[in-house]
Write a protein that holds these residues in place. Structure first.
Motif, PDB file in Angstrom:
ATOM      1  N   SER A   3     -50.092 -66.821  12.268  1.00  0.00           N
ATOM      2  CA  SER A   3     -51.327 -66.642  13.810  1.00  0.00           C
ATOM      3  C   SER A   3     -50.720 -68.182  13.945  1.00  0.00           C
ATOM      4  CB  SER A   3     -52.633 -67.242  11.949  1.00  0.00           C
ATOM      5  OG  SER A   3     -52.436 -68.613  11.361  1.00  0.00           O
ATOM      6  N   SER A  25     -52.610 -61.569  13.388  1.00  0.00           N
ATOM      7  CA  SER A  25     -53.627 -61.924  12.661  1.00  0.00           C
ATOM      8  C   SER A  25     -53.116 -61.554  11.278  1.00  0.00           C
ATOM      9  CB  SER A  25     -55.235 -60.831  12.667  1.00  0.00           C
ATOM     10  OG  SER A  25     -55.756 -60.995  11.256  1.00  0.00           O
ATOM     11  N   GLU A  27     -55.209 -60.758   8.650  1.00  0.00           N
ATOM     12  CA  GLU A  27     -56.775 -60.353   7.587  1.00  0.00           C
ATOM     13  C   GLU A  27     -56.253 -59.050   6.537  1.00  0.00           C
ATOM     14  OE1 GLU A  27     -59.946 -60.264   9.896  1.00  0.00           O
ATOM     15  OE2 GLU A  27     -59.926 -62.133  10.791  1.00  0.00           O
ATOM     16  N   THR A  29     -57.682 -56.721   4.380  1.00  0.00           N
ATOM     17  CA  THR A  29     -58.639 -55.549   4.005  1.00  0.00           C
ATOM     18  C   THR A  29     -58.396 -54.202   3.195  1.00  0.00           C
ATOM     19  OG1 THR A  29     -58.227 -53.862   5.429  1.00  0.00           O
ATOM     20  CG2 THR A  29     -59.500 -55.192   6.636  1.00  0.00           C
ATOM     21  N   ALA A  50     -52.461 -55.293   5.135  1.00  0.00           N
ATOM     22  CA  ALA A  50     -52.669 -56.358   5.258  1.00  0.00           C
ATOM     23  C   ALA A  50     -51.448 -56.136   6.432  1.00  0.00           C
ATOM     24  CB  ALA A  50     -52.335 -57.476   4.563  1.00  0.00           C
ATOM     25  N   CYS A  54     -47.504 -60.085   5.565  1.00  0.00           N
ATOM     26  CA  CYS A  54     -49.778 -61.738   5.867  1.00  0.00           C
ATOM     27  C   CYS A  54     -49.261 -61.266   3.799  1.00  0.00           C
ATOM     28  CB  CYS A  54     -50.408 -60.983   6.337  1.00  0.00           C
ATOM     29  SG  CYS A  54     -50.022 -60.945   8.029  1.00  0.00           S
ATOM     30  N   TRP A  56     -51.976 -62.208   0.822  1.00  0.00           N
ATOM     31  CA  TRP A  56     -53.059 -61.683   0.141  1.00  0.00           C
ATOM     32  C   TRP A  56     -53.040 -62.243  -1.342  1.00  0.00           C
ATOM     33  CZ3 TRP A  56     -53.111 -58.228  -3.848  1.00  0.00           C
ATOM     34  CH2 TRP A  56     -53.094 -57.057  -3.717  1.00  0.00           C
ATOM     35  N   GLY A  98     -58.909 -62.029  -0.297  1.00  0.00           N
ATOM     36  CA  GLY A  98     -59.465 -62.899   2.033  1.00  0.00           C
ATOM     37  C   GLY A  98     -61.181 -62.669   2.385  1.00  0.00           C
ATOM     38  N   GLY A  99     -61.216 -62.600   2.856  1.00  0.00           N
ATOM     39  CA  GLY A  99     -62.391 -62.089   3.726  1.00  0.00           C
ATOM     40  C   GLY A  99     -63.581 -61.127   3.096  1.00  0.00           C
TER      41      GLY A  99
END
Length: 105
Positions: A3, A25, A27, A29, A50, A54, A56, A98-99
């Motif tokens: 990032s 990024s 991030e 989902t 992702a 990345c 997770w 993640g978020g």
């Protein structure tokens, strides 16, 4: 992927050019196959999206949701199982990557 942006310098003769590459990024989902689970015990699968490289991690917020395959890098899957509900009340828990959040009943 990172990032963090990175920079470099290219020199050709008397000309110097500075290059900047933006960070990626990381991030994640996800979607689940069964957000509503049967009271006597039930299972579902989460699909994570992702970027390649990345990392997770999938988590549950309640002890009656048992998780397997809870981490990865890039796209992947995890599995969750609801233990039998001992009472008549509807239970609610959250699955997190993640978020991103999904409510499971």
């Amino acid at each position: 992927p990172s990032s963090v942006a990175r920079t470099g310098t290219v020199r050709m003769g008397s000309t110097t050019v500075q290059l900047v590459q933006a960070g990626t990024s990381c991030e994640a989902t996800f979607t689940v196959t069964r957000p509503t689970l049967l009271g006597f015990g039930d299972r579902g699968r989460g699909t994570v999206t992702a970027a390649e490289g990345c990392a997770w991690e999938a988590k549950a917020t309640v002890p009656w949701l048992v998780m397997a395959g809870t981490s990865g890098s890039g796209g992947g899957f995890f599995f969750y199982e609801a233990l039998p509900n001992p009472g008549p009340q509807t239970r609610q828990g959250l699955l997190l990557v993640g978020g991103a959040v999904v409510t499971v009943l």
